[in-house]
Design a protein around this motif. Sequence first.
Motif, PDB file in Angstrom:
ATOM      1  N   SER A 152       0.864  -1.874   0.291  1.00 41.66           N
ATOM      2  CA  SER A 152      -0.352   0.099  -0.037  1.00 41.66           C
ATOM      3  C   SER A 152       1.139   0.936   0.704  1.00 41.66           C
ATOM      4  CB  SER A 152      -0.701   0.033   1.493  1.00 41.66           C
ATOM      5  OG  SER A 152      -2.061   0.926   0.982  1.00 41.66           O
ATOM      6  N   THR A 175      -7.489   9.351  11.112  1.00 43.19           N
ATOM      7  CA  THR A 175      -7.589   8.322   9.729  1.00 43.19           C
ATOM      8  C   THR A 175      -8.498   8.245   9.019  1.00 43.19           C
ATOM      9  OG1 THR A 175      -9.160   7.221  10.959  1.00 43.19           O
ATOM     10  CG2 THR A 175      -6.426   6.095  12.265  1.00 43.19           C
ATOM     11  N   GLY A 176      -8.681   8.126   8.132  1.00 45.26           N
ATOM     12  CA  GLY A 176      -9.548   8.135   6.986  1.00 45.26           C
ATOM     13  C   GLY A 176     -10.521   7.223   6.812  1.00 45.26           C
ATOM     14  N   THR A 177     -10.491   6.070   8.117  1.00 48.49           N
ATOM     15  CA  THR A 177     -12.285   5.414   8.054  1.00 48.49           C
ATOM     16  C   THR A 177     -12.948   6.787   8.777  1.00 48.49           C
ATOM     17  OG1 THR A 177     -10.902   3.898   7.804  1.00 48.49           O
ATOM     18  CG2 THR A 177     -13.108   3.254   9.467  1.00 48.49           C
ATOM     19  N   HIS A 219     -14.694   1.744  -0.075  1.00 45.74           N
ATOM     20  CA  HIS A 219     -13.685   1.904   0.866  1.00 45.74           C
ATOM     21  C   HIS A 219     -15.005   1.388   2.054  1.00 45.74           C
ATOM     22  CE1 HIS A 219     -10.039   1.580   4.175  1.00 45.74           C
ATOM     23  NE2 HIS A 219      -9.893   1.069   3.044  1.00 45.74           N
ATOM     24  N   GLU A 241     -16.356   7.513  -4.147  1.00 50.86           N
ATOM     25  CA  GLU A 241     -15.189   7.439  -3.710  1.00 50.86           C
ATOM     26  C   GLU A 241     -14.110   7.879  -5.073  1.00 50.86           C
ATOM     27  OE1 GLU A 241     -14.413   3.378  -1.975  1.00 50.86           O
ATOM     28  OE2 GLU A 241     -12.177   3.628  -3.077  1.00 50.86           O
ATOM     29  N   ASN A 248     -10.425   2.198  -5.231  1.00 51.84           N
ATOM     30  CA  ASN A 248      -9.135   1.293  -4.672  1.00 51.84           C
ATOM     31  C   ASN A 248      -9.540   0.040  -5.200  1.00 51.84           C
ATOM     32  OD1 ASN A 248      -7.740  -0.397  -2.654  1.00 51.84           O
ATOM     33  ND2 ASN A 248      -7.724   0.881  -1.252  1.00 51.84           N
ATOM     34  N   ASP A 277     -15.702  10.278  -0.690  1.00 50.97           N
ATOM     35  CA  ASP A 277     -14.225   9.271  -0.134  1.00 50.97           C
ATOM     36  C   ASP A 277     -13.268   9.683  -0.886  1.00 50.97           C
ATOM     37  OD1 ASP A 277     -12.282   7.711   1.143  1.00 50.97           O
ATOM     38  OD2 ASP A 277     -13.033   5.948   0.979  1.00 50.97           O
ATOM     39  N   ALA A 287      -9.804   9.595  -0.316  1.00 45.75           N
ATOM     40  CA  ALA A 287      -8.584   9.510   0.179  1.00 45.75           C
ATOM     41  C   ALA A 287      -7.181   9.306  -0.954  1.00 45.75           C
ATOM     42  CB  ALA A 287      -7.874   7.680  -0.079  1.00 45.75           C
ATOM     43  N   ARG A 288      -7.334   9.469  -1.939  1.00 47.34           N
ATOM     44  CA  ARG A 288      -6.433   9.593  -2.967  1.00 47.34           C
ATOM     45  C   ARG A 288      -6.741  10.479  -4.069  1.00 47.34           C
ATOM     46  NH1 ARG A 288      -6.686   4.305  -1.487  1.00 47.34           N
ATOM     47  NH2 ARG A 288      -4.638   3.317  -0.637  1.00 47.34           N
ATOM     48  N   LYS A 335      -0.846   8.703   2.918  1.00 45.95           N
ATOM     49  CA  LYS A 335      -0.889   7.605   1.899  1.00 45.95           C
ATOM     50  C   LYS A 335      -0.028   8.033   0.844  1.00 45.95           C
ATOM     51  CE  LYS A 335      -5.022   5.095   2.479  1.00 45.95           C
ATOM     52  NZ  LYS A 335      -5.934   5.969   3.821  1.00 45.95           N
ATOM     53  N   ARG A 337      -2.617  -7.354  -5.416  1.00 40.42           N
ATOM     54  CA  ARG A 337      -2.560  -5.472  -5.786  1.00 40.42           C
ATOM     55  C   ARG A 337      -1.419  -5.124  -5.155  1.00 40.42           C
ATOM     56  NH1 ARG A 337      -5.436  -0.978  -1.490  1.00 40.42           N
ATOM     57  NH2 ARG A 337      -3.665  -1.788  -0.180  1.00 40.42           N
TER      58      ARG A 337
HETATM   59  N1  TLP Z   1      -7.282   2.391   2.911  1.00 43.68           N
HETATM   60  C1  TLP Z   1      -6.242   0.792   3.101  1.00 43.68           C
HETATM   61  C2  TLP Z   1      -6.851  -0.255   2.761  1.00 43.68           C
HETATM   62  O1  TLP Z   1      -7.938  -0.286   3.925  1.00 43.68           O
HETATM   63  C3  TLP Z   1      -7.017  -1.027   2.070  1.00 43.68           C
HETATM   64  C4  TLP Z   1      -5.116   0.257   1.548  1.00 43.68           C
HETATM   65  O2  TLP Z   1      -4.415   0.025   1.746  1.00 43.68           O
HETATM   66  O3  TLP Z   1      -5.619   1.124   0.531  1.00 43.68           O
HETATM   67  N2  TLP Z   1     -10.278   4.985   1.805  1.00 43.68           N
HETATM   68  C5  TLP Z   1     -10.272   4.657   0.622  1.00 43.68           C
HETATM   69  C6  TLP Z   1      -9.903   4.490  -0.929  1.00 43.68           C
HETATM   70  C7  TLP Z   1      -8.833   3.699   1.183  1.00 43.68           C
HETATM   71  O4  TLP Z   1      -7.923   3.748   0.223  1.00 43.68           O
HETATM   72  C8  TLP Z   1      -8.217   3.733   2.832  1.00 43.68           C
HETATM   73  C9  TLP Z   1      -7.364   3.104   3.271  1.00 43.68           C
HETATM   74  C10 TLP Z   1      -8.778   4.590   3.511  1.00 43.68           C
HETATM   75  C11 TLP Z   1     -10.457   5.136   3.000  1.00 43.68           C
HETATM   76  C12 TLP Z   1      -8.797   4.580   5.053  1.00 43.68           C
HETATM   77  O5  TLP Z   1      -7.987   5.260   6.011  1.00 43.68           O
HETATM   78  P1  TLP Z   1      -7.242   5.124   6.715  1.00 43.68           P
HETATM   79  O6  TLP Z   1      -6.885   3.946   6.911  1.00 43.68           O
HETATM   80  O7  TLP Z   1      -6.487   5.847   7.493  1.00 43.68           O
HETATM   81  O8  TLP Z   1      -8.251   4.205   7.789  1.00 43.68           O
END
Ligand code: TLP
Length: 344
Positions: free
Chosen positions: A9, A60-62, A86, A139, A143, A172, A174-175, A203, A321
Motif C-alpha cells: 500500500s 484516519t481516513g476511516t 472502501h 469514492e 481503491n 471519499d 483518500a487519493r 498515503k 494488488r
Molecule cells: N485503504 C487501505 C486499506 O484499508 C485497504 C489501503 O491500503 O488502500 N478510503 C480509501 C479509498 C482507502 O483506500 C483507505 C485506506 C481509507 C479510506 C481509510 O484510510 P485509513 O487507513 O487512514 O483509515
Amino acid sequence: MNKLIDLRSDTVTKPTPAMREAMAHAEVGDDVYGEDPTVNKLEETAAEIMGKEAAVFVPTGTMGNLVSILSHCQRGQEVLLGDKSHVFFYERGNAAVVGGLPYHPLPNDRFGMLDPQEVINAVRGTDIHQPPTGLLCLENTHNRCGGTVLSVSQLETLCQIAHTRGLPVHLDGARIFNAALYLNCKVSEIAAEVDSVQFCLSKGLGAPVGSLVVGRQAFIGRVRANRKMVGGSMRQAGVLAAAGLIALADMPLRLYEDHLNAQYLAENLNLIPGVEVDMATVQTNIVMADLDPAGPVAAHWSAQLKKVGVLVNAMGLYRLRFVTHYDVSRAEIETTLKAMAHLE
Ligand code: TLP
C-alpha cells in the motif's frame, strides 16, 4: 536481505526528512481548545486547496468518512454507496454500528462509477416501511477498482441526481491528489460539487498520520463534535499537522512518478504467463493483477514473493494488488517483475 520492496500500500510510506524536521520544530497547543497553531494552519490550508469553507484534522481516513457520514445524516437514514467502496468494504460497517445508518450498496462498474439510473431508483420515497435516504457516498480514486478515476462530469451527474432529491454527497477522496493528476485538474474542481470530502495525508502524500474532512462551516462544526464523540480529538497534534503541511506543499508534485511506475509494472506484468492486468483500469498508482485460476491462489504468490523480499497484498482469491509510492523506485519495480516471472 536487501531493503524490502513494499508494494502492499502507499500507506507504508515513511515521513520524509523534511517532514521529520518540521515535526521536531512544530509549534503546538491543545487542539481541543482550538489552540494548536500548526493544526489550525493545516486546516486552513486544506480548506483553501479543496475550495471549501472549513476543514477538520482527523487521525484516519476511516474516522474521516465515519464522522462525515454521521454529520450528514439522522439516525435511521440510509446511505447510498458503491458495493466495492472502501466505506462499505473496509470500515467495519461503522456508520451502521455507531450511527444507526444502514448501507444501501449499488453496483460499482469496473471503473468505480455508479449507474445514474440505479442511483435514481435507489432513492426512497415516502413509504413508511422504508428507511429514508440520507446521503450519497462516492469514492475517487477508487481503491478496489484499481485506483480508477471518476471524471468531473461523472461526479457532476451523480451530484445533480442527489442534490435535486435533497441529498448531500460525501466523497471519499483518500487519493484525490492522484485523481487530480490523472484528470490534469485541481483537487478543488473534483471537490466542487460534493458537499464534503475526506482525503488522506498518510498515503501517497507520505505523512505518517492523518486525514482531513472539508466542507461548509456548519457541517464542519458537526464533524468536530462527532470527532469528539468517537474519541478522535487530539491534543498537541501539531507535530502530526506539521508533516501534513509538507505533504500538501511538496508531495502532490511527485505523484506522477508513482503513476509512471504503475504503468510500467502493469505493462510488464501482462507479459508474464498466467498474469493479467486490465490496462484500462491502470490510471493512477494501483495495479490489480488477475491470476490464472488454474494456478496457485494469490495468497501463495504473495507468500512466495515475501521470501524474496517483495511485499504484495492478495485482494481476492486470484488477485494481487500492487501499490506504487515514493519509497519504491523503478529499479525495485524491475526486481519485482523478475521475482514474479520466476515464481513457482
Ligand atoms: N485503504 C487501505 C486499506 O484499508 C485497504 C489501503 O491500503 O488502500 N478510503 C480509501 C479509498 C482507502 O483506500 C483507505 C485506506 C481509507 C479510506 C481509510 O484510510 P485509513 O487507513 O487512514 O483509515
